[in-house]
Design an enzyme around this catalytic site. Structure first.
Site, PDB file in Angstrom:
ATOM      1  CE  LYS A 140      -2.725  36.824  61.228  1.00 47.76           C
ATOM      2  NZ  LYS A 140      -3.815  38.280  62.156  1.00 47.76           N
TER       3      LYS A 140
ATOM      4  CE  LYS B 296     -12.624  39.949  59.149  1.00 48.66           C
ATOM      5  NZ  LYS B 296     -11.416  39.991  58.200  1.00 48.66           N
ATOM      6  NE  ARG B 297      -9.905  47.608  66.765  1.00 42.12           N
ATOM      7  CZ  ARG B 297      -9.768  48.737  66.503  1.00 42.12           C
ATOM      8  NH1 ARG B 297      -8.447  49.158  66.542  1.00 42.12           N
ATOM      9  NH2 ARG B 297     -10.172  50.224  67.132  1.00 42.12           N
TER      10      ARG B 297
ATOM     11  CB  THR C  46      -2.914  39.717  57.476  1.00 43.27           C
ATOM     12  OG1 THR C  46      -3.118  40.754  58.503  1.00 43.27           O
ATOM     13  CG2 THR C  46      -2.471  41.075  56.515  1.00 43.27           C
TER      14      THR C  46
ATOM     15  CG  HIS D 123      -1.419  49.511  55.150  1.00 44.90           C
ATOM     16  ND1 HIS D 123      -0.810  48.229  55.391  1.00 44.90           N
ATOM     17  CD2 HIS D 123       0.375  50.623  55.597  1.00 44.90           C
ATOM     18  CE1 HIS D 123      -0.027  48.565  55.870  1.00 44.90           C
ATOM     19  NE2 HIS D 123       1.150  49.286  55.895  1.00 44.90           N
TER      20      HIS D 123
ATOM     21  CE  LYS E 290     -11.437  45.834  59.092  1.00 46.27           C
ATOM     22  NZ  LYS E 290     -10.201  44.714  59.104  1.00 46.27           N
TER      23      LYS E 290
END
Ligand SMILES: *Cc1c(COP(=O)(O)O)cnc(C)c1O
Length: 822
Positions: free
Chosen positions: A671, A559-560, A667, A370, A565
């Site tokens: 969505k 998201k986290r 992911t 991952h 990010k």
């Protein structure tokens, strides 16, 4: 017409019968559980009663499923993951059972609301984010496709903390999710397993000359399984998610006469055991309290693999055929000890020769990677590992000894290769290396991610055995994330294409491509998006007290919170827009509401400062009447699966802005897309494939550095944030505002960007990101075009259903076929 009426009559008769049955069970269940009439139940009791009623429908099929698998000796898949981020189960179970509408009507007959009842269920927050949610989507898809696939994990007493925002800061509250019990679990004390730690292990020569293992004075922990049924979609399949709980050994309460020292030891033992499954670790990329984490990993791996072998033998199968009948999948390296544990059982307990045991192990196990970030790859110091797991260490040492013989054979006189490939190196046990050496398949989770694994992170392993590497692009269950979260959109799709076949075959969403220029359809699509935006606005009003305009652009990043990010880039850009609005009369923009949501690991300072900055900017901007509501900023507290079900469908714009090469797949991006948002993103992870699926840049907005460029900067060390700051006035403006008091003092973030040289290229990508927002606004003004793009996103999202992903795993890695449950 007459025949149709007859069919309809039949259907409605069946529906009435179902309702009648449900009603009887509902009432009798309330009597049984609470000794009360329905009208006297509390809201939580209503929830518990509905869940218990649904369980009666589930358990018949669960028994049948297990019986069928055992009798027919079907190959079983066990998906090991240290996290399963399930969210709530009532709605998805009712959808999968096909009784949601009937239950809703029965409750209405008692003046009760099913939607309100859903809200009584706490999220099973047994995960951090994407990795755990992936595992949850996978078990849903395996059951939907009638695959004999089960989950294996830990029953954490506390899930990831509950996040509160107090004066702009994240505050962590323990998530005591089990306080009212977990309605869906079944405790199976008779299936407990002993897991052993510590002690001394060595080989002893027997009289017949053979070596036998002696394991003296281990500390034994009892692993008790809690089984959760995983319900297939409109089939009779019910698989199992087995969650292990650590408990004191059976003979613990056998007190007798104890010395003070024995009492002390006993208490120490109890504390040790009770700590094992108490907390989920709040960081999925770096680890604190590392030793306990290793204990958790071995605990659930050992319990899981032992129980698989025990059951395997119980149904009468031959241990020599194990790999033909069992597939074990390890989700990232946390369950990597499956390799050594299966070897231990086959050699020590089943008496197999090493070579045969090794062939079985390799053919049984497959591994999903991952991450490409080398610093996030798990490794354990030998000094910690060996005393804790002496026998397991011996086995890994022997695996490595034999492996290095092969390596040296292949690359004579090349100790550099040995260094790169050795499982035990520089005093550390490397879990990714153990996972690769001990399995027959290694996969990445998006095309670009798999390519980077091959070319950089795992290059030496790829070169050694290229054939074992493959890609399996992630997916999400469209049943939860479209049908469940956005029923009006789901109904519109049914009505538009005149079929519900896509519920089972999500790739058939592509039939919508025929309607992407159909004005009446697009109008309805726009109305449903508006409805979802109103829903989110209502949620935000109730939970944050902030008024937001559903007619503004909803631009969302949930998201986290993590540096790679780049939530920081997003908020810096908002600061830039705000500044322009205030100072440049030529500047204009469409009214936009920016939403953020996500948890920061408690010890992750930069992430927490980013949250504080977002809230500081929100505070200023939201209260400045002079900008006429052109910008609103909202931080949604405590983002998780259930809040996500409100958030994802409400987005116009999906922010997927990780530094290229860093997000393995993502992911959340899927969505959003499935619910009609336009992706604003970098060419990273599955964004690359989303862009392909929607036919290129006309239906998404891509910006920024490419992965190749990023990796090149890292390799050459030629990026200078300081130069960027000096040559780019937009960058200079917002970086200065971090410390000049505009929003308070954010020296740490300024230092992170300038002094620490902006490791994720926020400043480098800043202008491109700003331009991408201009492009978004340009497109949003053309309403018809925008809705068409939105429709194209939905129509081409079927490939991102985890049903597709799971089919690929089943056919290409596990070699398993669906099993019909009668
Ligand atoms: C899907 C999901 C994630 C993963 O989001 P990414 O954007 O892929 O990082 C994280 N948390 C929750 C609650 C999710 O539902």
């Amino acid at each position: 017409m007459a025949r149709e009426t007859k069919e309809q009559k039949q259907k409605s008769r069946e529906f009435d019968k179902l309702k009648e049955n449900l009603k009887l069970r509902f009432v009798s269940t309330a009597h049984l559980m609470y000794g009360r009439e329905i009208k006297d139940l509390t809201e939580n009791e209503v929830y518990q009663t509905v869940a218990a009623t649904a369980k009666q429908f589930i358990s018949d099929n669960w028994i049948k499923t297990n019986k069928t698998y055992a009798e027919r000796q079907e190959k079983q898949i066990y998906y090991f993951s240290i996290e399963f981020l399930l969210g709530r189960l009532l709605k998805s179970n009712l959808i999968n059972l096909g009784i949601e509408e009937a239950v809703k009507e029965v409750l209405e007959d008692f003046d009760l609301s099913l939607v309100k009842t859903f809200d009584e269920e706490p999220d099973a927050g047994l995960g951090n984010g994407g990795l755990g949610r992936l595992a949850a989507c996978f078990i849903d898809s395996m059951a939907a496709h009638r695959l004999p696939g089960h989950g294996c994990s830990i029953r954490y007493q506390y899930g990831l903390f509950e996040q509160k925002i107090i004066e702009g800061n994240q505050v962590e509250i323990p998530d005591n999710w089990l306080k009212n019990g977990f309605a869906w679990e079944y405790r199976k004390p008779d299936k407990a397993i002993d897991v052993k730690f510590n002690g001394n292990a060595y080989m002893k020569k027997m009289p017949d000359g053979r070596l036998k293992l002696v394991y003296e004075n281990p500390m034994t922990v009892m692993a008790v399984p809690y089984d959760v049924p995983i319900v297939g979609y409109h089939n009779n399949t019910v698989n199992t998610l087995r969650l292990w709980n650590a408990e004191v050994n059976r003979d613990f309460s056998d007190y007798g006469r104890l010395t003070q020292e024995q009492m002390r030891q006993k208490n120490e033992y109890r504390n040790f055991v009770e700590s094992i499954t108490r907390y989920l670790y709040p960081d999925d990329s770096t680890y604190d309290g590392r030793r306990l984490r290793l204990i958790q990993e071995y605990f659930f791996v050992s319990a899981g693999v032992q129980s698989i072998v025990r059951h395997y033998k119980k149904v009468g199968m031959d241990i020599h055929d194990f790999a033909q009948k069992i597939a074990i999948h390890i989700n990232d390296t946390h369950p990597a000890l499956c390799v050594a544990e299966l070897m231990r059982i086959l050699v020590d307990e089943e008496g197999l020769e090493w070579n045969e045991a090794w062939a079985i192990t390799k053919n049984t196990i497959a591994y999903t990677n991952h991450t490409i970030m080398p610093e996030a790859l798990e490794k354990w110091p030998i000094d910690m590992f060996k005393p804790l797991l002496p026998r397991i260490y011996m086995i890994i040492d022997e695996i490595n000894r034999r492996w290095l013989i092969d390596v040296r054979d292949r690359y004579p006189n090349n100790e550099q290769k040995v260094h790169e490939l050795s499982i035990i190196q520089d005093g550390m046990v490397h879990m990714a290396r153990l996972s690769i050496v001990g399995s027959h398949s290694v996969n990445g989770v998006a095309k670009i991610h798999t390519d980077i694994l091959k070319s950089t992170t795992l290059h030496d392993f790829y070169e050694y055995n290229p054939r074992m590497f493959n890609n399996k692009t992630n997916g999400i269950t469209h049943r939860r994330w479209l049908m469940g979260a956005n029923p009006e959109l789901s109904d519109l799709i049914d009505a538009t294409i005149g079929s519900r076949r896509w519920h089972r075959h999500p790739e058939q969403l592509d039939l919508l491509n025929d309607y992407v220029e159909d004005k009446p359809f697009l109008e309805k699509l726009g109305a449903i998006k508006h409805l979802r935006k109103e829903g989110l606005a209502k949620y935000v009003k109730e939970h944050n007290g902030i008024d937001v305009d559903p007619d503004s652009i909803f631009d969302i990043q949930v998201k986290r919170i993590h540096s790679y990010k780049r939530q920081l880039m997003n908020i810096l850009h908002i600061m830039y827009q705000y500044h322009k609005l205030k100072t440049d009369s030529d500047f204009d923009m469409l009214p936009t509401t920016y939403f953020f949501g996500g948890k920061a690991a408690p010890g992750y300072y930069i992430a927490k400062e980013t949250i504080r900055l977002i809230n500081a900017v929100a505070d200023k901007v939201n209260n400045d009447a002079s900008i006429k509501g052109k910008i609103k900023v909202v931080f949604i507290e405590n983002f998780g699966v259930s809040i996500g079900e409100i958030v994802y469908p409400a987005a116009d714009v999906s922010e997927q802005i990780s530094t290229a090469s860093k997000e393995a797949s993502g992911t959340g991006n899927m969505k959003f897309m499935m619910n009609g948002a336009i992706t604003l993103g970098t060419l990273d992870g599955a964004n690359v494939e989303i862009r392909e699926a929607v036919g290129g840049d006309a239906n998404c907005v891509i910006f920024g550095l490419k992965a190749e460029e990023v990796l090149n900067y890292y390799a050459t060390g030629t990026y200078s944030a300081w130069d960027e700051y000096n040559t780019n006035e937009n960058v200079r403006l917002v970086v200065n505002q971090l410390t000049d008091g505009t929003y308070g003092n954010f020296q740490s973030l300024s230092d992170y960007l300038i002094r620490a040289n902006d490791e994720f290229f926020i400043l480098k990508d800043f202008n491109a990101y700003a331009d991408a927002h201009v492009e978004i606004m340009k497109r949003y003004q053309k309403r018809f075009q925008w809705l068409k793009s939105s429709a194209i996103n939905i129509a081409n999202s079927g490939v991102f259903s985890s049903d597709r992903t799971i089919d690929e795993y089943a056919n290409e890695i596990w070699q398993v076929k669906p099993v019909m449950i009668p």
